[in-house]
Design an enzyme around this catalytic site. Structure first.
Site, PDB file in Angstrom:
ATOM      1  N   LYS A 188      41.012  47.679  41.055  1.00 34.57           N
ATOM      2  CA  LYS A 188      40.635  46.271  41.193  1.00 34.57           C
ATOM      3  C   LYS A 188      39.290  46.151  41.914  1.00 34.57           C
ATOM      4  O   LYS A 188      38.463  45.290  41.586  1.00 34.57           O
ATOM      5  CB  LYS A 188      41.723  45.503  41.950  1.00 34.57           C
ATOM      6  N   ASN A 192      35.934  43.996  41.005  1.00 34.30           N
ATOM      7  CA  ASN A 192      35.286  43.096  41.962  1.00 34.30           C
ATOM      8  C   ASN A 192      33.907  43.613  42.370  1.00 34.30           C
ATOM      9  O   ASN A 192      32.979  42.836  42.590  1.00 34.30           O
ATOM     10  CB  ASN A 192      36.156  42.931  43.224  1.00 34.30           C
TER      11      ASN A 192
END
Ligand code: NAD
Length: 313
Positions: A188, A192
């Protein structure tokens, strides 16, 4: 279960509302007084998949917890990364020897902060695909579906992790115990660490950035820095799969027309960003391991420069 939501912004409010609706004993702890007053006077309001809901959940200022008599079984951390240390300091009195602390912030390395205040065996690290948006004090927008992955840091504490996952799942938050949470967290962070900083600096939605001729080489350089640091921490990700996931963000039919959350924070709301805990964390860890991270360092500096230009707070 007695649950403290520590950081009751968009995501904390989602978890607070859903856990309260499932019958848990929930309180909110936050640092934004206007938001706290609104919740205590008029309830926490949400546009919940198109339906207006109001939940009355007691809310307290983190700087004024001395009179709060609440023995927490579970604390769910949902501050922004730069607020985490302060929040944990404030919670000190509520953290008993059996209090479990679940961290669901985006970013890397939060366990290093949490373990200053919480017994290692009581820490759960997690990663969530739920989303939420802040409309204003006391009001959030909650759309779509999501899930939570979580894992115990302490060895042999899987039963504790399972118990927390069961409580979350009972509130429809779809939680499961993971055996490789750091892989999910790094995966993740790669999304990001590319979309957030780049679209913010370039003042672009994800699809428009993705269509540029240099999107792929820039994404590849940043991802390779993340994966090199991850490898040094014994976390192994497949580079192609990560890049494919990032390329999915460029799809105009799904999420490509959105601006990432860092854009909303910095450009729309002039708030400080979590860049130091995403790309900045890779720079810090890269220095420790002797891994060069020039793309992450430059992006971190650009975002800080923008924070200063717009006088972000
Ligand atoms: P948020 O900004 O909504 O809330 C974080 C804190 O900032 C809260 O204490 C909140 O009260 C305070 N705050 C918010 N707006 C404020 C304002 N205008 N003035 C003063 N204080 C204000 O953050 P969030 O979106 O709930 O994110 C919490 C963590 O979860 C972050 O690490 C984020 O990266 C992560 N996360 C967010 C989402 C999402 O969809 N929002 C999804 C997954 C993970």
């Amino acid at each position: 279960m007695n649950i403290v939501i520590a950081g009751a912004g968009a995501m904390g409010s989602r978890f607070g509302i859903m856990l309260k609706q499932a019958g848990e004993n929930v309180i909110l702890v936050d640092g934004w007084q206007q938001h706290i007053d609104e919740i205590n006077q008029n309830g926490l309001k949400a546009n919940f998949n198109g339906k207006d809901v109001t939940e009355f959940i007691p809310a307290y200022n983190q700087n004024d917890l001395s009179d709060v008599d609440f023995s927490a079984d579970l604390v769910i951390l949902f501050t922004k990364a730069m607020q985490l240390d302060n929040m944990l300091q404030s919670l000190d009195n509520m953290l008993g020897k059996d209090t479990i602390v679940l961290c669901l912030l985006n970013g890397i390395g939060h366990e290093d902060v949490i373990k200053k205040y919480v017994d290692y065996d009581n820490i759960l690290l997690g990663n969530t695909m739920w989303t939420a948006g802040m409309e204003g004090p006391g009001k959030v927008t909650l759309f779509g579906n999501g899930s939570v992955d979580l894992q115990n840091l302490g060895e042999g504490k899987e039963d504790v992790a399972q118990k927390v996952a069961d409580v979350l799942t009972n509130a429809d938050l779809n939680a499961r115990v993971s055996s490789d949470i750091l892989t999910s967290i790094y995966r993740k962070a790669c999304v990001n660490g590319t979309m957030n900083g780049l679209c913010t600096i370039l003042d672009s939605n994800m699809a428009d950035f993705g269509d540029t001729s240099v999107a792929n080489p820039i994404v590849q350089k940043i991802v390779s820095e993340f994966l090199a640091v991850a490898r040094a921490e014994n976390v192994f990700l497949d580079e192609e799969a990560v890049i494919e996931q990032i390329n999915g963000c460029f799809n105009r039919e799904t999420i490509g027309l959105h601006h990432p959350s860092m854009y909303q924070d910095l450009i729309i709301n002039n708030r400080l960003t979590e860049i130091d805990y995403i790309n900045g964390a890779i720079v810090r860890k890269g220095k420790e391991y002797g891994i060069p991270t020039p793309y992450c360092e430059f992006l971190t500096q650009l975002i800080h420069s923008k924070e200063e230009i717009v006088e972000a707070k």
